[in-house]
Design a protein around this motif. Structure first.
Motif, PDB file in Angstrom:
ATOM      1  N   LYS A   1       0.851  -1.183   0.000  1.00 51.45           N
ATOM      2  CA  LYS A   1       0.000   0.000   0.000  1.00 51.45           C
ATOM      3  C   LYS A   1       0.890   1.237   0.000  1.00 51.45           C
ATOM      4  O   LYS A   1       1.848   1.334   0.758  1.00 51.45           O
ATOM      5  CB  LYS A   1      -0.924   0.028   1.206  1.00 51.45           C
ATOM      6  CG  LYS A   1      -1.930   1.183   1.141  1.00 51.45           C
ATOM      7  CD  LYS A   1      -2.974   1.073   2.205  1.00 51.45           C
ATOM      8  CE  LYS A   1      -4.063   0.178   1.668  1.00 51.45           C
ATOM      9  NZ  LYS A   1      -5.292   0.221   2.433  1.00 51.45           N
ATOM     10  N   VAL A   2       0.563   2.176  -0.893  1.00 49.94           N
ATOM     11  CA  VAL A   2       1.280   3.442  -1.011  1.00 49.94           C
ATOM     12  C   VAL A   2       0.265   4.561  -0.815  1.00 49.94           C
ATOM     13  O   VAL A   2      -0.793   4.567  -1.439  1.00 49.94           O
ATOM     14  CB  VAL A   2       1.945   3.579  -2.400  1.00 49.94           C
ATOM     15  CG1 VAL A   2       2.636   4.929  -2.534  1.00 49.94           C
ATOM     16  CG2 VAL A   2       2.923   2.451  -2.639  1.00 49.94           C
ATOM     17  N   TYR A   3       0.609   5.495   0.064  1.00 52.52           N
ATOM     18  CA  TYR A   3      -0.279   6.614   0.345  1.00 52.52           C
ATOM     19  C   TYR A   3       0.152   7.816  -0.493  1.00 52.52           C
ATOM     20  O   TYR A   3       1.321   8.189  -0.496  1.00 52.52           O
ATOM     21  CB  TYR A   3      -0.252   6.972   1.826  1.00 52.52           C
ATOM     22  CG  TYR A   3      -0.736   5.831   2.676  1.00 52.52           C
ATOM     23  CD1 TYR A   3      -2.103   5.578   2.812  1.00 52.52           C
ATOM     24  CD2 TYR A   3       0.160   4.975   3.305  1.00 52.52           C
ATOM     25  CE1 TYR A   3      -2.552   4.516   3.564  1.00 52.52           C
ATOM     26  CE2 TYR A   3      -0.285   3.911   4.070  1.00 52.52           C
ATOM     27  CZ  TYR A   3      -1.639   3.689   4.197  1.00 52.52           C
ATOM     28  OH  TYR A   3      -2.094   2.629   4.938  1.00 52.52           O
ATOM     29  N   LEU A   4      -0.797   8.392  -1.196  1.00 51.75           N
ATOM     30  CA  LEU A   4      -0.569   9.608  -1.965  1.00 51.75           C
ATOM     31  C   LEU A   4      -1.264  10.717  -1.199  1.00 51.75           C
ATOM     32  O   LEU A   4      -2.463  10.638  -0.923  1.00 51.75           O
ATOM     33  CB  LEU A   4      -1.156   9.478  -3.370  1.00 51.75           C
ATOM     34  CG  LEU A   4      -0.989  10.689  -4.266  1.00 51.75           C
ATOM     35  CD1 LEU A   4       0.480  10.907  -4.598  1.00 51.75           C
ATOM     36  CD2 LEU A   4      -1.777  10.523  -5.534  1.00 51.75           C
ATOM     37  N   TYR A   5      -0.483  11.730  -0.843  1.00 50.67           N
ATOM     38  CA  TYR A   5      -0.983  12.744   0.059  1.00 50.67           C
ATOM     39  C   TYR A   5      -0.668  14.133  -0.453  1.00 50.67           C
ATOM     40  O   TYR A   5       0.454  14.390  -0.909  1.00 50.67           O
ATOM     41  CB  TYR A   5      -0.331  12.535   1.431  1.00 50.67           C
ATOM     42  CG  TYR A   5      -0.811  13.474   2.490  1.00 50.67           C
ATOM     43  CD1 TYR A   5      -2.051  13.311   3.097  1.00 50.67           C
ATOM     44  CD2 TYR A   5      -0.014  14.535   2.899  1.00 50.67           C
ATOM     45  CE1 TYR A   5      -2.490  14.176   4.074  1.00 50.67           C
ATOM     46  CE2 TYR A   5      -0.449  15.416   3.884  1.00 50.67           C
ATOM     47  CZ  TYR A   5      -1.687  15.226   4.467  1.00 50.67           C
ATOM     48  OH  TYR A   5      -2.120  16.082   5.426  1.00 50.67           O
TER      49      TYR A   5
ATOM     50  N   ALA B   1      -0.344  15.187  -8.414  1.00 55.50           N
ATOM     51  CA  ALA B   1      -0.450  13.792  -7.992  1.00 55.50           C
ATOM     52  C   ALA B   1       0.215  12.883  -9.019  1.00 55.50           C
ATOM     53  O   ALA B   1       0.947  11.953  -8.663  1.00 55.50           O
ATOM     54  CB  ALA B   1      -1.916  13.415  -7.801  1.00 55.50           C
ATOM     55  N   GLN B   2       0.001  13.152 -10.306  1.00 55.39           N
ATOM     56  CA  GLN B   2       0.590  12.320 -11.357  1.00 55.39           C
ATOM     57  C   GLN B   2       2.111  12.400 -11.332  1.00 55.39           C
ATOM     58  O   GLN B   2       2.791  11.396 -11.512  1.00 55.39           O
ATOM     59  CB  GLN B   2       0.063  12.716 -12.733  1.00 55.39           C
ATOM     60  CG  GLN B   2       0.531  11.785 -13.840  1.00 55.39           C
ATOM     61  CD  GLN B   2       0.073  10.346 -13.641  1.00 55.39           C
ATOM     62  OE1 GLN B   2      -1.121  10.088 -13.569  1.00 55.39           O
ATOM     63  NE2 GLN B   2       0.997   9.409 -13.540  1.00 55.39           N
ATOM     64  N   GLU B   3       2.676  13.589 -11.102  1.00 50.96           N
ATOM     65  CA  GLU B   3       4.136  13.729 -11.026  1.00 50.96           C
ATOM     66  C   GLU B   3       4.706  12.921  -9.859  1.00 50.96           C
ATOM     67  O   GLU B   3       5.768  12.303  -9.987  1.00 50.96           O
ATOM     68  CB  GLU B   3       4.524  15.204 -10.869  1.00 50.96           C
ATOM     69  CG  GLU B   3       4.359  16.021 -12.124  1.00 50.96           C
ATOM     70  CD  GLU B   3       4.615  17.510 -11.903  1.00 50.96           C
ATOM     71  OE1 GLU B   3       4.987  17.921 -10.774  1.00 50.96           O
ATOM     72  OE2 GLU B   3       4.424  18.275 -12.868  1.00 50.96           O
ATOM     73  N   ALA B   4       4.013  12.919  -8.728  1.00 50.26           N
ATOM     74  CA  ALA B   4       4.476  12.148  -7.571  1.00 50.26           C
ATOM     75  C   ALA B   4       4.438  10.649  -7.878  1.00 50.26           C
ATOM     76  O   ALA B   4       5.374   9.915  -7.550  1.00 50.26           O
ATOM     77  CB  ALA B   4       3.632  12.472  -6.344  1.00 50.26           C
TER      78      ALA B   4
END
Length: 141
Positions: free
Chosen positions: A10-14, A42-45
């Motif tokens: 699981k990866v958290y995008l914040y 978000a896409q760049e991250a």
């Protein structure tokens, strides 16, 4: 080089307070390496995250760091990050019709002017899952 059976991580995008985005792994990840992704969107991250993963895989290729644990990533978003990530695919007015949350509120959540309560976040998540389930049942002729 051989890889163990693939795991799921699981990866958290914040969305950060400065408006940028960060990706980080769940603390329970059973990997012998760490990754990070950051970006203005978000896409760049996510793109940086995937590049770091590919670079890490190469770093393990000679075997000197041990066995590389291959994994599949499952991204979990905070509400603002999800709204921004999918902004090009959904309009706030369209999401409003699906979720019952006003377009103005969704815009405020996406831009960080307001934060959704846990109850509202759950309402949005449940409505999106129902909508996704409906879409999965569509048959075109």
């Amino acid at each position: 080089m051989e890889f163990r059976n693939m795991t799921r991580t699981k990866v958290y995008l914040y969305r950060e307070k400065d408006g940028g985005y960060s990706c980080y792994m769940d603390d329970s990840a059973q990997l012998n390496y760490g990754l990070v992704g950051e970006g203005g969107t978000a896409q760049e991250a996510i793109d940086e995250w995937e590049k770091c993963y590919a670079d890490m895989k190469l770093a393990f290729a000679d075997g000197s760091r041990g066995e590389f644990v291959e994994t599949e990533f499952e991204f979990a978003y905070d509400l603002a990050s999800m709204l921004n990530f999918y902004a090009g695919r959904f309009t706030f007015s369209g999401l409003s019709r699906i979720t019952g949350v006003s377009a103005a509120q969704l815009s405020q959540y996406a831009n960080g002017y307001r934060h959704a309560s846990p109850k509202t976040t759950e309402k949005i998540q449940n409505a999106l899952r129902l909508f996704g389930n409906e879409l999965s049942q569509v048959t075109l002729v």
